[in-house]
Design a protein around this motif. Sequence first.
Motif: not given
Length: 743
Positions: A47, A52, A56
């Motif tokens: 990422f 992010q 995730h």
Amino acid sequence: MRIHTEENLFTCSECGKGFTMKHNLNRHLKIHTGEKPFTCPQCGRRFTQQGQLKCHMRTHTGEKPFNCSQCGKGFTTKTNLKQHMSIHTGEKPFICPQCGKRFIFKQSLERHIRIHTGEKPFSCSECGMSFIEKQKLNIHMRNHTGEQPFICPQCGKSFTFKQSLERHMRIHTGEKPFTCSECGMSFIEKQKLNIHVRIHTGEKPFSCPQCGKSFRVNRSLKRHMSIHTGEKPFGCNQCAKRYTVKQHLENHMRIHTGEKPYTCSECGNSFMEQRQLISHMRIHTGEKPFTCPQCGKSFTQQGQLKCHMRIHTGEKPFTCTQCGKCFTVKSTLDSHMRIHTGEKPFSCFQCGKSFIQQGQLQIHMSVHTGDKPFICPYCMKSFPLKHGLERHMRIHTGEKPFSCSECGIRFIEKQKLNIHMRIHTGEKPFSCSECGKSFTVNRSLKRHVRIHTAEKPFTCNQCGKSFMEQGHLESHMGIHTGEKPFACSECGKSFTVNRNLRRHMSIHTEEKPFTCPQCGKSFTEHGQLKSHITIHTGEKSFACLECGKSFTVKQGLKRHLRIHIGEKNFTCSECGKRFMQQGHLQNHMRIHTGEKPFICSVCGKSFTMNITLERHMKIHTGEKPFTCSYCMMSFTVKQGLERHMRIHTEEKPFTCCECGKRFMQQGHLQIHKRFHTGEKPFICSECGKSFTVKQSLKIHMRIHTREKPSNRVEQSPLPPPVCISHPDDAKAVIAYPPAIGGE
């Protein structure tokens, strides 16, 4: 302040986009450089931003920290929560200028606009194929990379698409969300449901260009086309037999190898072909997908339906060459032919007995093996024959297909209806050779004969007690095992014998099919009616050899005999108190459980016993059916009359074993016994003083409450008593005349 002034000091050299903060520019530049410094330790995915990666990671941990305040649903990111909230608010602020369609998010509108413009900005670097959305490109790329990121946690199988994994998971969970609205059959995939629906609609969209024959599925058409071409590309290397379909060859090869790869998970039976297993499984599931359009009867196999249809059409294509008799199925003709030939090809290897049909041999074998393959799914009881199970299942389902034309009462079996009809016809074909008494059923005669022979062939292996009937032994065994297999479907109460359940069910159904021709009173059981009839006839056939007392029913005599022998077989598990009758124990147990199942329909008061409810109901009706023949005084219950009659007869049946003193009532004897034992069960809560009788405690309590005793003579509403006598007896009794003025 730059937020308010909208000043952008940091500009991207690649695309010219401006940013207020330098770290925002640095984050943006990674889009152009392709740099992804943050890696997932679980799956290796990379990422551009740490945020992010955090979002995730929740995919692996299952964490959903953002919860909807409306419905409580959890989400991994705040953005997903915001999107979800619009479902509750209904807000869709972004409108398509072309078609007017509204969207919750600007990104969704931008994607939608590409449908009108035809723009497909995301292209595959491998094959050049373009897509409207990046997500669709990512999914497409897996075809080239061979990536299968969705793994089944049960068996480890991998899938390219999440939807494929969801479909696969239904094999493990057994979920079949797509249900046929016609027959209720369920499927894992919608496509299989669509194919199945064609059975009901008759749709056959795939047609043969050679002969015009139509098929429901494309693979059936492909298989059919080989008939015209004559092509049989699949040959057996063992016997040179050839097949049009590879699957048929594989099935054929199992004849040579003896392989049976399809095993039933319920009973372990194995099969060469999957369709054989599917047909077999319907025995366990009870599924019958093939339904007759004429009568609605369902079948597990299509071939069975075809044979059944001949009943409606009258078609009997198989004819006996000996006698000309016709049959609907060939197997029935084959069995019939053995009558003429005398052939009995199916022999028992245990005893050598031979049979015309294999089914007859299978039934016979259960005598030797004790095998009972047909199991009730409700109570697990086993049966050697299928129709025995079908008959038994009606106990659980409540189905009673055989109805009496006279009184409307219904029965599970036709034989029971035939026996019942003898009540109306008065037929009693079975007579006792000893006393000439007749019976409606043979088993009643057999039972009766044991009275003359004194035979008790059924013995309890626990306590050695013997019984005339097997049913009595089975009921008795419930005392030792505690088993109560017959459960009420309404309230869940369980019983040791079926007749007790039937008797109990009348509480819920209020059905009383047996009516007295003399007074019109109705009863739930025929035996109760017979006992009641003796009230009108005065017949008391059963006499006690000890004291000479007579009873209308044998059960009453049996209960009475326990008084003489002192037998109390039924013990309370809570307090150890013993009882002569099981019914008394059951009533007593309600003291511990607090259960009061008998409710007054007038005032709602509850009672532990039905007889108490019946007695209570007379308060509302004012009924006093039991009248004294001496003084014409009436009572609501028979027991009250019996107690009262002792005043006239001076009978005192209850004797003290210590001093020999006699009493009219058992309660008086119990009070008297306390003088010998010194028991004083009634204790003052104020000072702790004990008393033999409750009345003495009440009088004593006035010392503490300072209550003055009422003058009963002055306050009595009764007129002065007079002496009356029965016309046939010199014995006089004190009674009260009606009040003056007719009140």
